[in-house]
Motif scaffolding. Structure first.
Motif, PDB file in Angstrom:
ATOM      1  N   GLY A 207       0.793  -1.231   0.000  1.00  0.00           N
ATOM      2  CA  GLY A 207       0.000   0.000   0.000  1.00  0.00           C
ATOM      3  C   GLY A 207       0.821   1.275   0.000  1.00  0.00           C
ATOM      4  N   ASP A 208       0.087   2.381   0.013  1.00  0.00           N
ATOM      5  CA  ASP A 208       0.666   3.717  -0.052  1.00  0.00           C
ATOM      6  C   ASP A 208       1.694   3.940   1.062  1.00  0.00           C
ATOM      7  OD1 ASP A 208       1.160   6.398  -0.141  1.00  0.00           O
ATOM      8  OD2 ASP A 208      -0.946   6.977  -0.396  1.00  0.00           O
ATOM      9  N   PRO A 209       2.935   4.284   0.683  1.00  0.00           N
ATOM     10  CA  PRO A 209       3.967   4.497   1.709  1.00  0.00           C
ATOM     11  C   PRO A 209       3.577   5.566   2.739  1.00  0.00           C
ATOM     12  CG  PRO A 209       4.744   5.154  -0.471  1.00  0.00           C
ATOM     13  CD  PRO A 209       3.470   4.412  -0.667  1.00  0.00           C
ATOM     14  N   LYS A 210       2.771   6.534   2.292  1.00  0.00           N
ATOM     15  CA  LYS A 210       2.345   7.589   3.216  1.00  0.00           C
ATOM     16  C   LYS A 210       1.540   6.976   4.359  1.00  0.00           C
ATOM     17  CE  LYS A 210       0.807  11.029   0.693  1.00  0.00           C
ATOM     18  NZ  LYS A 210      -0.263  11.806   0.045  1.00  0.00           N
ATOM     19  N   LYS A 211       0.627   6.044   3.978  1.00  0.00           N
ATOM     20  CA  LYS A 211      -0.225   5.425   4.999  1.00  0.00           C
ATOM     21  C   LYS A 211       0.586   4.518   5.918  1.00  0.00           C
ATOM     22  CE  LYS A 211      -4.675   5.612   2.735  1.00  0.00           C
ATOM     23  NZ  LYS A 211      -5.370   4.960   1.629  1.00  0.00           N
ATOM     24  N   LEU A 212       1.530   3.809   5.305  1.00  0.00           N
ATOM     25  CA  LEU A 212       2.364   2.920   6.117  1.00  0.00           C
ATOM     26  C   LEU A 212       3.161   3.732   7.131  1.00  0.00           C
ATOM     27  CD1 LEU A 212       3.199   0.056   6.627  1.00  0.00           C
ATOM     28  CD2 LEU A 212       4.919   0.243   4.846  1.00  0.00           C
ATOM     29  N   ALA A 213       3.705   4.860   6.675  1.00  0.00           N
ATOM     30  CA  ALA A 213       4.466   5.722   7.581  1.00  0.00           C
ATOM     31  C   ALA A 213       3.571   6.229   8.708  1.00  0.00           C
ATOM     32  CB  ALA A 213       5.068   6.892   6.814  1.00  0.00           C
ATOM     33  N   GLN A 214       2.323   6.567   8.374  1.00  0.00           N
ATOM     34  CA  GLN A 214       1.385   7.023   9.413  1.00  0.00           C
ATOM     35  C   GLN A 214       1.169   5.937  10.459  1.00  0.00           C
ATOM     36  OE1 GLN A 214      -2.189   8.363   7.528  1.00  0.00           O
ATOM     37  NE2 GLN A 214      -1.292  10.347   7.022  1.00  0.00           N
ATOM     38  N   GLN A 215       1.046   4.700   9.985  1.00  0.00           N
ATOM     39  CA  GLN A 215       0.861   3.587  10.920  1.00  0.00           C
ATOM     40  C   GLN A 215       2.053   3.497  11.864  1.00  0.00           C
ATOM     41  OE1 GLN A 215      -1.776   1.352  11.081  1.00  0.00           O
ATOM     42  NE2 GLN A 215      -2.150   0.479   9.062  1.00  0.00           N
ATOM     43  N   TYR A 216       3.239   3.689  11.306  1.00  0.00           N
ATOM     44  CA  TYR A 216       4.432   3.615  12.142  1.00  0.00           C
ATOM     45  C   TYR A 216       4.480   4.748  13.158  1.00  0.00           C
ATOM     46  CZ  TYR A 216       7.034  -0.245  10.036  1.00  0.00           C
ATOM     47  OH  TYR A 216       7.462  -1.485   9.659  1.00  0.00           O
TER      48      TYR A 216
ATOM     49  N   TYR B 111       3.314  -4.848  11.200  1.00  0.00           N
ATOM     50  CA  TYR B 111       4.671  -4.403  11.518  1.00  0.00           C
ATOM     51  C   TYR B 111       4.664  -3.185  12.445  1.00  0.00           C
ATOM     52  CZ  TYR B 111       7.336  -7.763   8.792  1.00  0.00           C
ATOM     53  OH  TYR B 111       7.929  -8.908   8.344  1.00  0.00           O
ATOM     54  N   PRO B 112       3.907  -2.136  12.106  1.00  0.00           N
ATOM     55  CA  PRO B 112       3.862  -1.006  13.043  1.00  0.00           C
ATOM     56  C   PRO B 112       3.311  -1.404  14.416  1.00  0.00           C
ATOM     57  CG  PRO B 112       3.027  -0.338  10.920  1.00  0.00           C
ATOM     58  CD  PRO B 112       3.197  -1.821  10.866  1.00  0.00           C
ATOM     59  N   LEU B 113       2.322  -2.327  14.426  1.00  0.00           N
ATOM     60  CA  LEU B 113       1.745  -2.765  15.697  1.00  0.00           C
ATOM     61  C   LEU B 113       2.808  -3.416  16.572  1.00  0.00           C
ATOM     62  CD1 LEU B 113      -0.701  -3.361  17.526  1.00  0.00           C
ATOM     63  CD2 LEU B 113      -1.012  -5.486  16.273  1.00  0.00           C
ATOM     64  N   LEU B 114       3.643  -4.265  15.948  1.00  0.00           N
ATOM     65  CA  LEU B 114       4.704  -4.930  16.706  1.00  0.00           C
ATOM     66  C   LEU B 114       5.627  -3.903  17.359  1.00  0.00           C
ATOM     67  CD1 LEU B 114       5.620  -7.856  14.289  1.00  0.00           C
ATOM     68  CD2 LEU B 114       4.574  -8.059  16.544  1.00  0.00           C
ATOM     69  N   ARG B 115       5.964  -2.887  16.598  1.00  0.00           N
ATOM     70  CA  ARG B 115       6.855  -1.849  17.141  1.00  0.00           C
ATOM     71  C   ARG B 115       6.203  -1.113  18.301  1.00  0.00           C
ATOM     72  NH1 ARG B 115      11.311  -0.839  13.947  1.00  0.00           N
ATOM     73  NH2 ARG B 115      11.825   0.945  15.219  1.00  0.00           N
ATOM     74  N   ARG B 116       4.904  -0.824  18.129  1.00  0.00           N
ATOM     75  CA  ARG B 116       4.198  -0.109  19.198  1.00  0.00           C
ATOM     76  C   ARG B 116       4.184  -0.935  20.477  1.00  0.00           C
ATOM     77  NH1 ARG B 116       0.774   2.176  15.615  1.00  0.00           N
ATOM     78  NH2 ARG B 116      -0.859   0.604  15.722  1.00  0.00           N
ATOM     79  N   LEU B 117       3.884  -2.237  20.324  1.00  0.00           N
ATOM     80  CA  LEU B 117       3.827  -3.101  21.507  1.00  0.00           C
ATOM     81  C   LEU B 117       5.201  -3.210  22.160  1.00  0.00           C
ATOM     82  CD1 LEU B 117       1.476  -5.906  20.121  1.00  0.00           C
ATOM     83  CD2 LEU B 117       0.918  -4.154  21.811  1.00  0.00           C
ATOM     84  N   GLU B 118       6.228  -3.181  21.306  1.00  0.00           N
ATOM     85  CA  GLU B 118       7.583  -3.223  21.857  1.00  0.00           C
ATOM     86  C   GLU B 118       7.874  -1.952  22.654  1.00  0.00           C
ATOM     87  OE1 GLU B 118      10.728  -3.196  19.046  1.00  0.00           O
ATOM     88  OE2 GLU B 118      12.263  -3.681  20.534  1.00  0.00           O
ATOM     89  N   LYS B 119       7.449  -0.830  22.075  1.00  0.00           N
ATOM     90  CA  LYS B 119       7.680   0.452  22.735  1.00  0.00           C
ATOM     91  C   LYS B 119       6.960   0.525  24.089  1.00  0.00           C
ATOM     92  CE  LYS B 119       7.936   5.285  21.391  1.00  0.00           C
ATOM     93  NZ  LYS B 119       7.316   6.307  20.551  1.00  0.00           N
ATOM     94  N   GLN B 120       5.785  -0.106  24.117  1.00  0.00           N
ATOM     95  CA  GLN B 120       5.026  -0.110  25.372  1.00  0.00           C
ATOM     96  C   GLN B 120       5.590  -1.108  26.385  1.00  0.00           C
ATOM     97  OE1 GLN B 120       1.136  -0.999  23.880  1.00  0.00           O
ATOM     98  NE2 GLN B 120       0.784   1.072  23.104  1.00  0.00           N
TER      99      GLN B 120
END
Lengths: 337, 121
Positions: free
Chosen positions: A57-66, B54-63
């Motif tokens: 998906g859109d890198p912008k959205k992925l970055a937002q998730q991060y 992937y972002p969820l894993l990082r968040r849980l790690e951060k917490q």
């Protein structure tokens, strides 16, 4: 695979420096894993890479998730007051400049084109500046609100006694009153800066303005201008306090009284100071053919002119007392009911 | 009908958001890397995109619920995640909460449907 690098770059450039390295390595691993699963040992083509990337998906959205939380320059809580202040400021500026423009045309209709160009130019220069400053102020607020906000919200337990009082119609300050005053003060400020020389007696000759006999001493005015701006800013502060409070309280009453007293003191110092009024006022009136020296009118006007300082002070103190009584009555009224 | 479908999609998505966390925590008593987790969860019918996981894993790690290590022994480096001590504790509690929720909700809905059969209650 250049496409993969471009994708990872597009995601990580939106993230903070400290996360970039780690996330880019992780993402690269992920993309390789996805490709491998798809290819089952075969060499991946450009087309396969494209498919995998569009699945991510859109890198912008992925970055937002991060990033997790949404970031605001001016968040939803400050948005409404921001728009309101912006409106007040812009309306004031447009009004002030239009008034100045109107005065200029009345005085010198021949130069209307020049004035019109000035008018347009001043829009281009002042409006972005005003928008910039208001926005800057709110960005600043948002930033510090976020810093404190977390602690405040977590530590403070809410209890029903924190609920604000229902507005009492007798004590209530209607929003348009302070707003109108603020617009008025800003217009006065603009006029104090740009067109103080029109503050005087206008002498007309055949329906056209020939000269203005100024009330104020033009030689010393620049020094006094700062004081005048100070007084007007105090007025704006007072009106903002009213706007924020929304109703008359003892604290607001004391605060407005305090500001009023300071204002009167500053004006007193100013008008009784040396060279505040135009020292050549009477002579200039004569020169403008409005008076003849020695006539009865001359005497009357001279008497009035010489007591201007006293009159100003009396008016001001009268106004102050009136203001204090009026506010006090409003505070009392609220208490009785 | 498509409007109903739209609503369904939105609501399902909202519901899913929290359950993914439970699903992830449940699988991490042994270390796993991101993509193996995505495959595993999808195989078991928990639908999740890598871009969410992937972002969820990082968040849980951060917490502090997860711990991670980079494994550089394999052909390419992979980041392995595993429950921390606190994470394991939280998962146990969360799992119980979830069961309670499912039970209560099922009970509530059964009650209502039973009531319908016997006329209004």
């Amino acid at each position: 695979m250049e496409m993969i690098d471009r994708y990872i770059y597009a995601v990580t450039q939106r993230l903070s420096q400290s996360q970039r390295e780690d996330i880019s390595q992780e993402l690269r691993g992920l993309i390789t894993d996805m490709l491998e699963e798809r290819m089952e040992g075969l060499q991946a083509s450009e087309n396969d890479v494209e498919q995998v990337l569009s699945e991510l998906g859109d890198p912008k959205k992925l970055a937002q998730q991060y990033q997790g939380t949404k970031k605001y320059i001016i968040g939803p809580e400050l948005y409404d007051p921001f728009i309101m202040v912006m409106k007040v400021v812009l309306i004031s500026i447009v009004a002030a400049m239009s008034i100045i423009f109107a005065i200029q045309i009345i005085i010198n209709p021949v130069n209307i084109l020049d004035y019109f160009i000035d008018y347009i130019v001043s829009f281009v220069t002042t409006i972005p500046m005003a928008i910039g400053w208001v926005t800057f102020g709110f960005v600043f607020l948002e930033y510090f609100q976020n810093v404190d906000g977390k602690d405040l919200n977590l530590e403070k337990d809410w209890s029903p006694s924190d609920l604000p009082q229902l507005p009492d119609p007798k004590r209530q300050i209607k929003r348009h009153e302070p707003l109108t005053s603020i617009v008025f003060f800003i217009i006065l400020m603009a006029m104090a800066v740009f067109s103080s020389n029109y503050f005087g007696i206008w002498a007309f000759n055949n329906g056209e303005l020939s000269t203005v006999v100024p009330f104020l001493n033009e030689a010393t005015y620049n020094g006094y201008m700062l004081l005048i701006l100070l007084i007007l800013s105090l007025g704006v502060i007072k009106e903002i306090a009213k706007l924020v409070n929304g109703k008359w309280t003892n604290r607001l009453f004391l605060f407005t009284m305090f500001i009023d007293v300071i204002t009167v003191i500053v004006v007193m110092v100013m008008v009784s100071g040396p060279d505040f009024w135009n020292p050549l006022f009477m002579q200039e009136l004569v020169q403008a053919d409005m008076l003849t020296e020695g006539s009865d009118n001359y005497q009357t006007i001279e008497n009035i002119w010489e007591s201007t300082t006293l009159l100003t002070l009396l008016l001001l103190i009268g106004g102050l007392v009136w203001n204090i009584i009026a506010s006090w009555v409003k505070v009392r009224k609220g208490k009785e009911s | 009908m498509s409007e109903a479908k739209e609503h369904l999609d939105k609501l399902t998505q909202e519901l899913r958001r929290g359950t993914i966390t439970i699903g992830v925590l449940s699988q991490l008593s042994k270390p796993q890397y991101g993509y193996s987790l995505v495959t595993k969860l999808n195989e078991e019918g928990i639908h999740v995109e890598p871009g969410t996981l992937y972002p969820l894993l990082r968040r849980l790690e951060k917490q502090g619920l997860l711990e991670s290590t980079w494994d550089t022994n394999e052909a390419r480096p992979r980041k392995y995640y595993m429950l921390s001590k606190m994470g394991a504790e939280v998962f146990e509690l969360l799992w119980k909460e979830w069961q309670k929720m499912v039970d209560s909700l099922n009970h509530l809905i059964d009650l209502d449907k039973g009531g319908d059969k016997n006329g209004d209650d």
